[in-house]
Design a protein around this motif. Structure first.
Motif, PDB file in Angstrom:
ATOM      1  N   ALA A 165     -23.899 -28.028  18.602  1.00  0.00           N
ATOM      2  CA  ALA A 165     -23.956 -28.516  19.892  1.00  0.00           C
ATOM      3  C   ALA A 165     -22.857 -28.230  20.871  1.00  0.00           C
ATOM      4  O   ALA A 165     -22.999 -27.723  22.072  1.00  0.00           O
ATOM      5  CB  ALA A 165     -24.312 -29.821  19.907  1.00  0.00           C
ATOM      6  N   CYS A 166     -21.569 -28.202  20.315  1.00  0.00           N
ATOM      7  CA  CYS A 166     -20.524 -27.897  21.207  1.00  0.00           C
ATOM      8  C   CYS A 166     -19.179 -27.407  20.533  1.00  0.00           C
ATOM      9  O   CYS A 166     -19.091 -27.346  19.276  1.00  0.00           O
ATOM     10  CB  CYS A 166     -20.055 -29.130  22.162  1.00  0.00           C
ATOM     11  SG  CYS A 166     -19.530 -30.286  21.138  1.00  0.00           S
ATOM     12  N   ASN A 195     -15.347 -27.648  15.682  1.00  0.00           N
ATOM     13  CA  ASN A 195     -13.820 -27.957  15.544  1.00  0.00           C
ATOM     14  C   ASN A 195     -14.109 -28.967  14.377  1.00  0.00           C
ATOM     15  O   ASN A 195     -13.100 -28.876  13.241  1.00  0.00           O
ATOM     16  CB  ASN A 195     -12.900 -28.182  16.726  1.00  0.00           C
ATOM     17  CG  ASN A 195     -12.816 -27.103  17.497  1.00  0.00           C
ATOM     18  OD1 ASN A 195     -13.099 -26.133  17.488  1.00  0.00           O
ATOM     19  ND2 ASN A 195     -12.209 -27.425  18.983  1.00  0.00           N
ATOM     20  N   GLU A 196     -14.783 -29.826  14.487  1.00  0.00           N
ATOM     21  CA  GLU A 196     -14.937 -30.862  13.456  1.00  0.00           C
ATOM     22  C   GLU A 196     -15.537 -30.295  12.146  1.00  0.00           C
ATOM     23  O   GLU A 196     -14.997 -30.722  11.100  1.00  0.00           O
ATOM     24  CB  GLU A 196     -15.754 -32.071  13.758  1.00  0.00           C
ATOM     25  CG  GLU A 196     -15.126 -32.919  14.922  1.00  0.00           C
ATOM     26  CD  GLU A 196     -16.102 -33.768  15.416  1.00  0.00           C
ATOM     27  OE1 GLU A 196     -17.216 -34.140  14.921  1.00  0.00           O
ATOM     28  OE2 GLU A 196     -15.877 -34.445  16.255  1.00  0.00           O
ATOM     29  N   GLU A 221      -9.864 -24.191  15.522  1.00  0.00           N
ATOM     30  CA  GLU A 221     -10.351 -24.737  16.653  1.00  0.00           C
ATOM     31  C   GLU A 221     -10.856 -23.318  17.100  1.00  0.00           C
ATOM     32  O   GLU A 221     -10.457 -22.292  17.361  1.00  0.00           O
ATOM     33  CB  GLU A 221      -9.202 -25.365  17.733  1.00  0.00           C
ATOM     34  CG  GLU A 221      -8.778 -26.629  17.217  1.00  0.00           C
ATOM     35  CD  GLU A 221      -8.263 -27.182  18.376  1.00  0.00           C
ATOM     36  OE1 GLU A 221      -8.527 -27.014  19.655  1.00  0.00           O
ATOM     37  OE2 GLU A 221      -7.604 -28.341  17.980  1.00  0.00           O
ATOM     38  N   LEU A 222     -11.906 -23.513  18.036  1.00  0.00           N
ATOM     39  CA  LEU A 222     -12.772 -22.506  18.786  1.00  0.00           C
ATOM     40  C   LEU A 222     -12.069 -22.584  20.281  1.00  0.00           C
ATOM     41  O   LEU A 222     -12.486 -23.844  21.034  1.00  0.00           O
ATOM     42  CB  LEU A 222     -14.033 -22.810  18.906  1.00  0.00           C
ATOM     43  CG  LEU A 222     -14.937 -21.666  19.814  1.00  0.00           C
ATOM     44  CD1 LEU A 222     -14.619 -20.263  19.379  1.00  0.00           C
ATOM     45  CD2 LEU A 222     -16.466 -22.130  19.774  1.00  0.00           C
TER      46      LEU A 222
END
Length: 191
Positions: free
Chosen positions: A2-3, A8-9, A14-15
């Motif tokens: 979704a985001c 990242n999780e 990291e994006l």
């Protein structure tokens, strides 16, 4: 996903928000360039949308983009000003009332070590101009630490404390063997 936070999780990297060029509408599953509304079904992807930061938010927090900081901040643009010398946005209450320290927010909090510049937690600017999270500053005060952890200058107005100490010293007679003893002390605040 979704985001980017979900991404990242789930991944070991990291994006960066700036690398996002396309999004997928969760309602109609259409992949499209980043925009506030879906080009296929017209749904709003975020009540607040910043094209520069590729940032969407549905919760009203007074979001605004600061071109000079290059990021979105919360709290209302009318409540902040950008200090060019410090290189950051501060509360309007501090305009012409703070000691400038160049790039002071481009560092980690001296207590929790979180990066201050893009922190969403409230920031405290100490009398010396160094910055710290407001909660971390309160934590120091509860431990009766009233100095900046970076430069050791008083973080609060200590005049009343100084007056009380001077009064206590005057009320306490020195033993005869110390009556003429002079001690040199260096004040961190005025040197």
């Amino acid at each position: 996903m979704a985001c980017r936070h979900c991404h990242n999780e789930q991944h070991d990297h990291e994006l960066p928000r700036s690398d996002v060029t396309h999004v997928v509408c969760l309602l109609c599953n259409t992949e499209q360039p980043v925009a506030k509304e879906c080009m296929a079904c017209g749904v709003t992807m975020g009540e607040y949308f910043c094209r520069a930061c590729v940032f969407f938010d549905d919760e009203e927090k007074g979001q605004f983009h600061c071109d000079e900081c290059g990021i979105c901040r919360v709290g209302g643009a009318d409540q902040f000003f950008h200090c060019k010398r410090c290189g950051c946005c501060y509360s309007v209450e501090l305009r012409d009332k703070h000691t400038c320290v160049e790039r002071s927010m481009h560092s980690n909090c001296p207590v929790c070590f979180d990066y201050l510049f893009d922190s969403v937690k409230p920031i405290q600017v100490m009398r010396c101009g160094h910055t710290i999270h407001h909660d971390c500053f309160d934590q120091l005060r509860r431990q009766q630490i009233y100095k900046c952890p970076l430069c050791s200058k008083s973080a609060l107005d200590m005049h009343k404390v100084g007056e009380q100490l001077a009064s206590d010293v005057e009320a306490t007679p020195m033993p005869d063997e110390y009556a003429d003893l002079m001690v040199q002390a260096l004040c961190n605040d005025c040197s």
